[in-house]
Design an enzyme around this catalytic site. Structure first.
Site, PDB file in Angstrom:
ATOM      1  N   ARG A   7     -19.657 -15.537 -25.867  1.00  0.00           N
ATOM      2  CA  ARG A   7     -20.994 -14.495 -25.582  1.00  0.00           C
ATOM      3  C   ARG A   7     -22.063 -15.387 -26.044  1.00  0.00           C
ATOM      4  NH1 ARG A   7     -17.146 -10.687 -26.552  1.00  0.00           N
ATOM      5  NH2 ARG A   7     -15.773 -12.335 -27.381  1.00  0.00           N
ATOM      6  N   THR A   8     -22.146 -15.681 -27.275  1.00  0.00           N
ATOM      7  CA  THR A   8     -23.358 -16.271 -28.070  1.00  0.00           C
ATOM      8  C   THR A   8     -23.916 -17.434 -27.206  1.00  0.00           C
ATOM      9  OG1 THR A   8     -22.536 -15.288 -30.022  1.00  0.00           O
ATOM     10  CG2 THR A   8     -24.461 -16.789 -30.029  1.00  0.00           C
ATOM     11  N   LYS A  41     -16.488 -38.387 -33.804  1.00  0.00           N
ATOM     12  CA  LYS A  41     -16.569 -39.735 -34.397  1.00  0.00           C
ATOM     13  C   LYS A  41     -17.059 -40.034 -35.736  1.00  0.00           C
ATOM     14  CE  LYS A  41     -17.687 -41.559 -29.638  1.00  0.00           C
ATOM     15  NZ  LYS A  41     -18.518 -42.175 -28.863  1.00  0.00           N
ATOM     16  N   ARG A  63     -24.661 -23.244 -34.091  1.00  0.00           N
ATOM     17  CA  ARG A  63     -23.560 -22.735 -34.568  1.00  0.00           C
ATOM     18  C   ARG A  63     -22.511 -23.684 -35.262  1.00  0.00           C
ATOM     19  NH1 ARG A  63     -19.694 -18.048 -32.485  1.00  0.00           N
ATOM     20  NH2 ARG A  63     -21.712 -16.803 -32.877  1.00  0.00           N
ATOM     21  N   HIS A 109     -25.973 -14.442 -38.923  1.00  0.00           N
ATOM     22  CA  HIS A 109     -26.083 -14.519 -37.524  1.00  0.00           C
ATOM     23  C   HIS A 109     -27.377 -13.542 -36.902  1.00  0.00           C
ATOM     24  CE1 HIS A 109     -24.584 -14.718 -33.567  1.00  0.00           C
ATOM     25  NE2 HIS A 109     -23.476 -14.438 -33.737  1.00  0.00           N
TER      26      HIS A 109
HETATM   27  C1  NCD Z   1     -19.024 -13.043 -34.037  1.00  0.00           C
HETATM   28  C2  NCD Z   1     -19.348 -14.403 -34.909  1.00  0.00           C
HETATM   29  O1  NCD Z   1     -19.015 -15.423 -34.086  1.00  0.00           O
HETATM   30  O2  NCD Z   1     -19.801 -14.607 -35.942  1.00  0.00           O
HETATM   31  N1  NCD Z   1     -19.173 -12.912 -32.715  1.00  0.00           N
HETATM   32  C3  NCD Z   1     -20.242 -13.121 -31.946  1.00  0.00           C
HETATM   33  O3  NCD Z   1     -21.053 -13.888 -32.346  1.00  0.00           O
HETATM   34  N2  NCD Z   1     -20.586 -12.275 -31.032  1.00  0.00           N
HETATM   35  C4  NCD Z   1     -18.057 -12.242 -34.896  1.00  0.00           C
HETATM   36  C5  NCD Z   1     -16.676 -12.742 -34.690  1.00  0.00           C
HETATM   37  O4  NCD Z   1     -16.271 -14.038 -34.645  1.00  0.00           O
HETATM   38  O5  NCD Z   1     -15.795 -11.960 -35.108  1.00  0.00           O
END
Ligand code: NCD
Length: 311
Positions: free
Chosen positions: A57-58, A85, A107, A135
């Site tokens: 989703r992100t 690499k 991320r 986040h």
């Molecule tokens: C979260 C994350 O990756 O921090 N998910 C997200 O971004 N919607 C929470 C999770 O992974 O549980």
């Protein structure tokens, strides 16, 4: 003559943001909720999605947000990048910087990685989740969802239940919600609760308190936010068994009845179906999980516009 306020370069964390900063982003995002609006405010801009940890989703949400504003989006995943690499994060940042992107969305499994990238590029960097640190856009989309329901954030009781210690979502939410005057109650297995709860947040009129059971946490709550058990961040078995976790911490209809009648149930996703909450709760009338996903696009549109929109 007043000097122009310098534009913020990056969005790395909620910590340090004021209530005014937060409200400004939520108000801007509010313009994009509901309708699948589009604009050309980012035409000619380039956004690189550097995702070195799994995400559905992100990543998709940032991609859609940038696309709806007319930007060009480039996606880089861990397995298809030179990281496999052995290229260092700093070299990756410098390499991307040489191609002059306007924003890099990062991320990474390690806390602090987006800040490192930010130091080695002129592009705006957005933290899309770094280890167990922060986040920020998740907390902003959660706040937009809560404010959309209750019209405010102050004075609300928000229960956050589950794997707190590994959760960047819990950290960003605790910081944002207490800054905005909500009372946050944390609950989870003892081994998954940070030792120093207070060190999670700084300042803010809201309170942050631990609860010893899910029943106590949910009691009178306006919002119940369930967190995923993050097996990938646990070196050892933090919970004796899944059965015990479920019996002590799973949100079911009976436990939810302790919350206010108009309470909402949230989860950042991905949901471990049947573990954090029963299907009747996850798919029930109080669940706003998909509203959170929809609001994610709006928040990311607002954040990208704030950082790289205009001249
Ligand atoms: C979260 C994350 O990756 O921090 N998910 C997200 O971004 N919607 C929470 C999770 O992974 O549980």
């Amino acid at each position: 003559m007043t000097a122009a306020v310098p534009r913020q370069k990056d969005l790395l964390q909620i910590r340090g943001m004021t209530a005014d900063d937060i409200v400004a982003i939520l108000d801007a995002a509010g313009r994009w909720t509901g309708a699948s609006g589009a604009a050309d405010t980012l035409t000619g801009r380039t956004v690189v999605n550097l995702f070195l940890e799994p995400s559905t989703r992100t990543r998709v949400s940032f991609e859609i947000a940038a696309g709806r504003l007319g930007a060009m989006v480039v996606n880089i995943a861990a397995t298809s990048s030179s990281i496999v690499k052995g290229e260092s994060l700093v070299d990756t940042a410098r390499t991307l910087d040489a191609m002059r992107p306007d924003a890099i969305v990062v991320r990474h499994p390690s806390a602090g990685a987006p800040a490192i990238v930010a130091r080695h590029t002129k592009a705006s960097v957005v933290n899309a989740g770094d280890g167990a640190h922060e986040h920020p856009t998740q907390a902003l989309l959660d706040a937009l969802t809560i404010r959309g329901r209750f019209g405010r954030l102050d004075g609300l009781r928000v229960a956050i239940v589950g794997d707190i210690v590994h959760s960047r979502v819990a950290r960003s939410n605790a910081q944002l919600l207490t800054t905005m005057g909500s009372d946050v109650v944390f609950c989870g297995p003892r081994s998954l609760m940070p030792e120093a709860m207070v060190s999670i947040v700084e300042g803010g009129p809201g309170r942050l308190t631990p609860a010893s059971s899910i029943e106590e946490a949910v009691d009178g709550a306006d919002v119940v936010m369930m967190l995923r058990v993050q097996h990938e961040r646990q070196q050892a078995a933090f919970v004796p068994s899944l059965g015990e976790y479920k019996s002590r911490f799973r949100l079911d209809a009976a436990r939810l009845e302790r919350a206010k009648p108009e309470a909402i149930v949230m989860h950042p996703g991905p949901v471990n179906r049947g573990v954090e909450m029963t299907p009747e709760v996850a798919d029930g009338p109080q669940s706003v999980i998909l509203e959170q996903v929809a609001n994610g696009v709006a928040v990311r549109m607002a954040v990208l516009e704030m950082l790289i929109g205009g001249n």
